[in-house]
Design an enzyme around this catalytic site. Sequence first.
Site, PDB file in Angstrom:
ATOM      1  N   CYS A  93      32.277  39.909  40.179  1.00 53.75           N
ATOM      2  CA  CYS A  93      33.444  40.527  39.541  1.00 53.75           C
ATOM      3  C   CYS A  93      32.976  40.934  38.151  1.00 53.75           C
ATOM      4  CB  CYS A  93      34.641  39.581  39.528  1.00 53.75           C
ATOM      5  SG  CYS A  93      34.289  37.890  38.983  1.00 53.75           S
ATOM      6  N   SER A  94      33.630  40.474  37.097  1.00 54.13           N
ATOM      7  CA  SER A  94      33.139  40.771  35.747  1.00 54.13           C
ATOM      8  C   SER A  94      32.124  39.722  35.306  1.00 54.13           C
ATOM      9  CB  SER A  94      34.310  40.841  34.758  1.00 54.13           C
ATOM     10  OG  SER A  94      35.167  41.916  35.092  1.00 54.13           O
ATOM     11  N   ASP A  95      32.580  38.476  35.167  1.00 58.54           N
ATOM     12  CA  ASP A  95      31.677  37.408  34.735  1.00 58.54           C
ATOM     13  C   ASP A  95      31.205  36.521  35.882  1.00 58.54           C
ATOM     14  OD1 ASP A  95      31.572  38.049  31.989  1.00 58.54           O
ATOM     15  OD2 ASP A  95      33.556  37.179  31.701  1.00 58.54           O
ATOM     16  N   ARG A 107      41.167  27.613  32.341  1.00 60.87           N
ATOM     17  CA  ARG A 107      42.127  28.187  33.289  1.00 60.87           C
ATOM     18  C   ARG A 107      43.351  27.288  33.478  1.00 60.87           C
ATOM     19  NH1 ARG A 107      39.840  31.974  31.976  1.00 60.87           N
ATOM     20  NH2 ARG A 107      38.364  33.257  33.155  1.00 60.87           N
ATOM     21  N   TRP A 120      32.842  34.116  37.646  1.00 58.75           N
ATOM     22  CA  TRP A 120      33.268  32.712  37.766  1.00 58.75           C
ATOM     23  C   TRP A 120      34.716  32.567  38.227  1.00 58.75           C
ATOM     24  CZ3 TRP A 120      31.317  32.531  32.163  1.00 58.75           C
ATOM     25  CH2 TRP A 120      32.180  33.215  31.302  1.00 58.75           C
ATOM     26  N   ASP A 121      35.406  33.682  38.506  1.00 60.15           N
ATOM     27  CA  ASP A 121      36.793  33.615  38.989  1.00 60.15           C
ATOM     28  C   ASP A 121      36.917  34.210  40.392  1.00 60.15           C
ATOM     29  OD1 ASP A 121      38.047  32.354  36.739  1.00 60.15           O
ATOM     30  OD2 ASP A 121      37.842  34.220  35.631  1.00 60.15           O
ATOM     31  N   ARG A 122      37.082  35.525  40.476  1.00 59.89           N
ATOM     32  CA  ARG A 122      37.226  36.177  41.780  1.00 59.89           C
ATOM     33  C   ARG A 122      35.992  35.989  42.652  1.00 59.89           C
ATOM     34  NH1 ARG A 122      39.380  41.612  38.844  1.00 59.89           N
ATOM     35  NH2 ARG A 122      38.038  40.697  37.239  1.00 59.89           N
ATOM     36  N   ILE A 175      42.676  37.975  35.900  1.00 63.96           N
ATOM     37  CA  ILE A 175      43.379  36.705  35.686  1.00 63.96           C
ATOM     38  C   ILE A 175      44.753  36.905  35.056  1.00 63.96           C
ATOM     39  CG2 ILE A 175      41.241  35.374  35.532  1.00 63.96           C
ATOM     40  CD1 ILE A 175      41.647  35.344  32.454  1.00 63.96           C
ATOM     41  N   ASN A 220      35.310  48.605  32.317  1.00 62.18           N
ATOM     42  CA  ASN A 220      34.394  47.600  31.779  1.00 62.18           C
ATOM     43  C   ASN A 220      33.127  48.215  31.190  1.00 62.18           C
ATOM     44  OD1 ASN A 220      34.931  44.642  31.813  1.00 62.18           O
ATOM     45  ND2 ASN A 220      35.595  45.076  33.893  1.00 62.18           N
TER      46      ASN A 220
END
EC number: 3.1.3.95
Length: 595
Positions: free
Chosen positions: A375-377, A421, A379-381, A314, A288
């Site tokens: 995580c990266s952004d 998603r 909003w997921d993990r 994802i 990243n």
Amino acid sequence: MDKRANSSNSLDSDSKSSSLNSKHETAGDQPFIYLSGEKMQDVKNDVTYICPYSGPSRGTLTITNYRLHFKSNEKEALIVVDVPLGVVSRIEKVGGATSRGENSYGIDIFCKDMRNLRFAHKQENHSRRTVFEKLQQFAFPISSNEKLFAFYYTEKFSQPDGWSIYEPVAELTRIMGRNNDAWKITRINEKYTICESYPSVWAVPRNAKDELLKHVATFRSRGRLPVLSWIHPSSSATITRCSQPLVGVSGKRSAEDESYINLIMEANAHCDKLSIMDARPQANAIANKARGGGFESEEVYSNVELVFLDIHNIHVMRESLRKLKEVCFPANDDQKWLSTVENSLWLKHIKGILAGAVRIVDRIENMRMSVVVHCSDGWDRTAQLTALAMLLLDPYYRTMKGFEVLIEKEWLSFGHKFQQRIGHGDSHHSDADRSPVFLQFIDCVWQVSRQFPHALEFNEHFLITILDHLYSCRFGTFLCNTEKERVTEDLKHKTVSLWSWMNASHEQYINPLYGGRTNTAQIVLKPVASMRHVKLWKGLYCRWNPSMRAQDPIYQRIRELLTLQEQLQRQVDEIRFEANNRNQQNNTRLASPMH
């Protein structure tokens, strides 16, 4: 897949769907109940449903602006298929003008809830074309600039309104406690100008000035700076969430970001270290950097430990679910069941998310160390980890209302992109943004319920119902990607909340084994994150297979148990009341003077 007349499913047998403006439409001689705002669009009487378990069955196919409903003509072995069109992922025609053979000409429907449907049509009556067109129109309204069904559904429920379940200031005040002077509530993002994907109300370290917050936001991906998720009530150790720092290949630094991370650490007086949990595999985090992202350096951020949790992105999770679906539906081959489930890697991913949450709990509870999760952004993990860790740490989130608040807070208000998603009403089924992130979280909650049967107030049916209506597009709860979008769309006034509907009959979601929030043995839950303990959730993934679902109507059994529990409790209360009366009478006689 198909349901017999006595089947119970949160989507199929909707006991709560009747309202003043509901109407009955007859398919054969048995009606089904139309929801408020639901309208019939097409009916075909000579359609064959090709069930992978019981074979072909001829009957009537009804399409409304909300659902596909099939009812077989057979009286003795009635088959009913009832699918909200929001569940549909893609629709394909099978066979053409030259197709020969029975049932070789029809429509395949691929669903988001693990099942696929096939309906055969007779070529000579040209019924397939109108059915296909109606399905495309109402399953994918977004693709044709139409509104989702949630905007037509108008059923009213008794108070409280589900939209008021989560009140940000009240929940942050509960978390922070009365005596916490290290954190403050801020409305700096009230117009969503600092971060579009964050909520309007945050909690941040009390000493963090607005200018500092603005600077930190510019050094974090998508402006998602670290803000409070949860505080330990006794140690003041915190869970904060954010996105990756914009370090890049050149190793950029931000004095403001470093200072702000230090403020988070100092807000916890019981520990002079801070743990940063990066959900990604380390190799992905390094990669990243080439795209301008990266991770915190232990050399730059003082008194910080950096831990990579090795949870994949994802795209990996989407592929894993695709493989699991191939295993679970129609799941007619017993020979390689265990190996094919293992090869999907689904259980390995579930274990990884559970293990990450347990590590956060360990830092908070045992080491009294504050944790920053990203995580990266973010909003997921990140949402998976913070929400699951909070469920394990705080008994409130294990109640029915508390779990609804948890979803509203950590998933909806913090900008998990449900629209992208899940792909609500969108025909682009191969969109790379689709992924089962929220499904994995609910699966992890189910895993916790298996290891701690007394810990959660709600049952499996509660979790499955949430997932069913994640896809159905009947309610406004899971629409849009961010809080800002929901406010702009005015979902609170234009749609119905899922929580209004579920809370109107909460008794069917109660876990009869629930021990209550004061059960001291389960204040903090520490599940074993091991492949020996993680199980495939057959009640969800394999529920359409009649040979794999429970033979007993489990939810009816639960209701019977709850009724029996109430009866026994009344008997206990009556016996105690009588015993107290006898004791009082005896004490009165003993205390009275003798003549």
